[in-house]
Design an enzyme around this catalytic site. Structure first.
Site, short mmCIF file in Angstrom:
data_model
loop_
_atom_site.label_atom_id
_atom_site.label_comp_id
_atom_site.label_asym_id
_atom_site.label_seq_id
_atom_site.Cartn_x
_atom_site.Cartn_y
_atom_site.Cartn_z
N HIS A 164 20.43 14.16 -10.89
CA HIS A 164 21.12 14.70 -12.09
C HIS A 164 22.62 14.70 -11.76
CE1 HIS A 164 21.78 16.88 -15.69
NE2 HIS A 164 21.17 18.02 -15.46
N HIS B 18 18.91 5.61 -16.65
CA HIS B 18 18.90 6.82 -17.45
C HIS B 18 17.53 7.00 -18.09
CE1 HIS B 18 20.18 9.92 -20.27
NE2 HIS B 18 21.12 10.13 -19.37
N ASP C 27 28.03 8.92 -14.46
CA ASP C 27 28.41 9.31 -13.11
C ASP C 27 29.05 8.18 -12.31
OD1 ASP C 27 27.65 12.01 -13.15
OD2 ASP C 27 25.56 11.39 -13.11
N1 COA Z 1 18.53 2.18 -8.80
C1 COA Z 1 17.51 1.34 -8.54
N2 COA Z 1 16.34 1.41 -9.19
C2 COA Z 1 16.20 2.35 -10.12
C3 COA Z 1 17.23 3.25 -10.44
C4 COA Z 1 18.42 3.13 -9.74
N3 COA Z 1 19.45 3.96 -9.98
N4 COA Z 1 16.82 4.07 -11.41
C5 COA Z 1 15.55 3.72 -11.70
N5 COA Z 1 15.18 2.67 -10.91
C6 COA Z 1 13.89 2.03 -10.92
C7 COA Z 1 12.91 2.91 -10.17
O1 COA Z 1 12.88 2.61 -8.79
C8 COA Z 1 11.62 2.56 -10.87
O2 COA Z 1 11.17 1.31 -10.39
P1 COA Z 1 9.58 1.05 -10.20
O3 COA Z 1 8.99 1.20 -11.58
O4 COA Z 1 9.55 -0.32 -9.63
O5 COA Z 1 9.10 2.12 -9.27
C9 COA Z 1 12.06 2.37 -12.32
O6 COA Z 1 13.43 1.98 -12.26
C10 COA Z 1 11.90 3.62 -13.16
O7 COA Z 1 12.62 4.67 -12.49
P2 COA Z 1 12.29 6.21 -12.64
O8 COA Z 1 12.93 6.93 -11.50
O9 COA Z 1 10.82 6.41 -12.87
O10 COA Z 1 13.04 6.51 -14.00
P3 COA Z 1 13.30 7.95 -14.58
O11 COA Z 1 13.40 7.82 -16.04
O12 COA Z 1 12.33 8.93 -14.03
O13 COA Z 1 14.70 8.32 -13.89
C11 COA Z 1 16.93 8.54 -13.40
C12 COA Z 1 15.92 8.32 -14.53
C13 COA Z 1 18.30 8.73 -14.00
C14 COA Z 1 16.55 9.80 -12.61
C15 COA Z 1 16.91 7.32 -12.47
O14 COA Z 1 17.33 6.17 -13.17
C16 COA Z 1 17.76 7.55 -11.24
O15 COA Z 1 17.27 8.11 -10.26
N6 COA Z 1 19.03 7.12 -11.26
C17 COA Z 1 19.93 7.38 -10.15
C18 COA Z 1 20.47 8.81 -10.22
C19 COA Z 1 21.47 8.99 -11.32
O16 COA Z 1 22.37 8.19 -11.51
N7 COA Z 1 21.35 10.13 -12.00
C20 COA Z 1 22.27 10.49 -13.07
C21 COA Z 1 21.62 10.36 -14.39
S1 COA Z 1 22.77 10.60 -15.69
#
Ligand code: COA
Length: 377
Positions: free
Chosen positions: A219, A258, A309
């Site tokens: 987050h 996201h 971010d």
């Molecule tokens: N880098 C690389 N791969 C990513 C990724 C990232 N930043 N974000 C998601 N993925 C991939 C995951 O590894 C997953 O791959 P898989 O299906 O092969 O396992 C897929 O995309 C889905 O990811 P998931 O974590 O289940 O999506 P989510 O909807 O639960 O998560 C976030 C959303 C924002 C938590 C996620 O994109 C993330 O962790 N981003 C990085 C942290 C971030 O920037 N947070 C700020 C948000 S505003």
């Protein structure tokens, strides 16, 4: 598989709000009907704060009086200064803000819900003071004066941190950053704050819980993690090679992806322009070039776009803000969104208490202690 069973409440509508729309048709962000593009181009952060807290943009009189009230509420109580001075220099500034918020709730409690606007304005105004008072005391031993006459929260923060009023470029860049971070519907920290509010708990408890939820790298903590990544590289070529290795290891790249936006994060385009402008002005072009290359690789390899971010990291860096202060800046802004959601929850409250699919053992007979199996050592 049913979406709720994937966890994370993805796609689940968990309530109603009139405060913002996020990602309708995969794009777009509005606060109370105003597009984020218009707000970032024309408003100051305090106007946006007023809009969120009171539901409408202020007229000139309302705005002047709001600014005046905020200026009057910057002081940190002596007993809270004592608490801050006890927190070690090694504390993460998010822990300091969490503690500061909780302590202020004990010193100046919200006695009744009618008090919520006062509590919100006080926190909005005082949290930058709490953060920078602690920072300056622990890093230079100075007990700084936090009751400065700066006009805006961005100026107040930068002046306390750097000891002089910011340039117009820096003031406006931070102002826009605060506008972009102010509100975002039912994100994890806002939903946390609403859950706490739904128990009819007090304002400070709800905000303190929100700060705790925001701290994690999935987050709000992502902007710090993005900076740690970007500053590892001296040039775009090394960044690209290293990123490809990270992706091969299936590492997450912070500042990308996201839950709700499917095509782009509209806030990213806005902060990217400011990042470019600031990197040029501060002679930090390599930070922008490295960031841009990381974005290019993520789009090409993963079809992923940067979220707010990612380019906030290089922008804040160019403003001379220490990296551990990046997520705290998010707090200083999001207090407005959290407060507005607490008000909204309270206005039409029902306890938030969902259910779970049980996946534990079926009903079992009670076993006295001497009949339980002994695990091999
Ligand atoms: N880098 C690389 N791969 C990513 C990724 C990232 N930043 N974000 C998601 N993925 C991939 C995951 O590894 C997953 O791959 P898989 O299906 O092969 O396992 C897929 O995309 C889905 O990811 P998931 O974590 O289940 O999506 P989510 O909807 O639960 O998560 C976030 C959303 C924002 C938590 C996620 O994109 C993330 O962790 N981003 C990085 C942290 C971030 O920037 N947070 C700020 C948000 S505003």
């Amino acid at each position: 598989m049913n979406k709720v069973n994937r966890g994370g409440l993805e796609g689940i509508v968990a309530g109603q709000t009139r405060l913002s729309t996020v990602g309708i048709d995969g794009v777009g962000l509005t606060y109370l009907g105003y597009s984020i593009e218009d707000l970032a181009a024309h408003a100051g952060f305090e106007e946006v704060a007023y809009l969120l807290l009171y539901g409408e943009l202020p007229n000139a009189n309302e705005f002047a009086s709001f600014i005046n009230r905020l200026k009057m509420k910057r002081g940190v109580p002596a007993s809270l200064k004592t608490v801050l001075e006890q927190l070690p220099a090694s504390s993460h500034p998010m822990d300091v803000l969490r503690t500061g918020c909780s302590a202020l709730g004990a010193l100046e409690p919200e006695l009744q819900f009618e008090d919520q606007y006062r509590a919100a304005e006080r926190l909005l105004s005082c949290m930058p003071s709490i953060l920078v008072y602690w920072y300056q005391f622990q890093n230079s031993g100075r007990r700084i004066d936090v009751e400065l006459d700066s006009e805006t929260i961005a100026e107040h923060f930068l002046q306390m941190l750097q000891g002089h009023p910011p340039s117009e470029l820096h003031r406006r860049a931070l102002d826009v950053g605060l506008i972009l971070y102010a509100e975002h519907e039912f994100n994890a920290s806002t939903f946390t704050a609403r859950i706490v509010a739904s128990t009819l708990s007090d304002f400070h408890s709800a905000i303190t819980a929100g700060i705790g939820a925001l701290r994690g790298p999935l987050h709000g903590g992502a902007n710090e993690a993005a900076m740690e990544l970007i500053e590892r590289f001296q040039d775009p070529e090394t960044a690209e090679a290293s990123l490809l290795e990270m992706l091969a290891r299936k590492e997450k790249i912070m500042g990308f992806g996201h839950r709700v936006y499917k095509k782009c994060d509209p806030r990213s385009d806005i902060i990217q322009v400011w990042s470019r402008r600031l990197c040029e002005a501060e002679g930090e072009q390599h930070l922008y070039d490295v960031s841009e290359r990381i974005e290019k690789v993520m789009r090409r390899e993963k079809k992923m776009f940067p979220n707010l971010d990612f380019y906030s990291a290089s922008a804040f860096q160019c403003l001379g803000i220490p990296t551990p202060m990046f997520t705290p800046l998010f707090v200083l802004s999001r207090i407005t969104g959290w407060a507005a959601h607490i008000f909204e929850q309270r206005a039409d409250n029902r306890l938030i208490r969902p259910s779970a699919d049980y996946i534990g053992p079926t009903l079992r007979d009670w076993l006295p202690m001497d009949q339980r199996c002994i695990l091999e050592q």
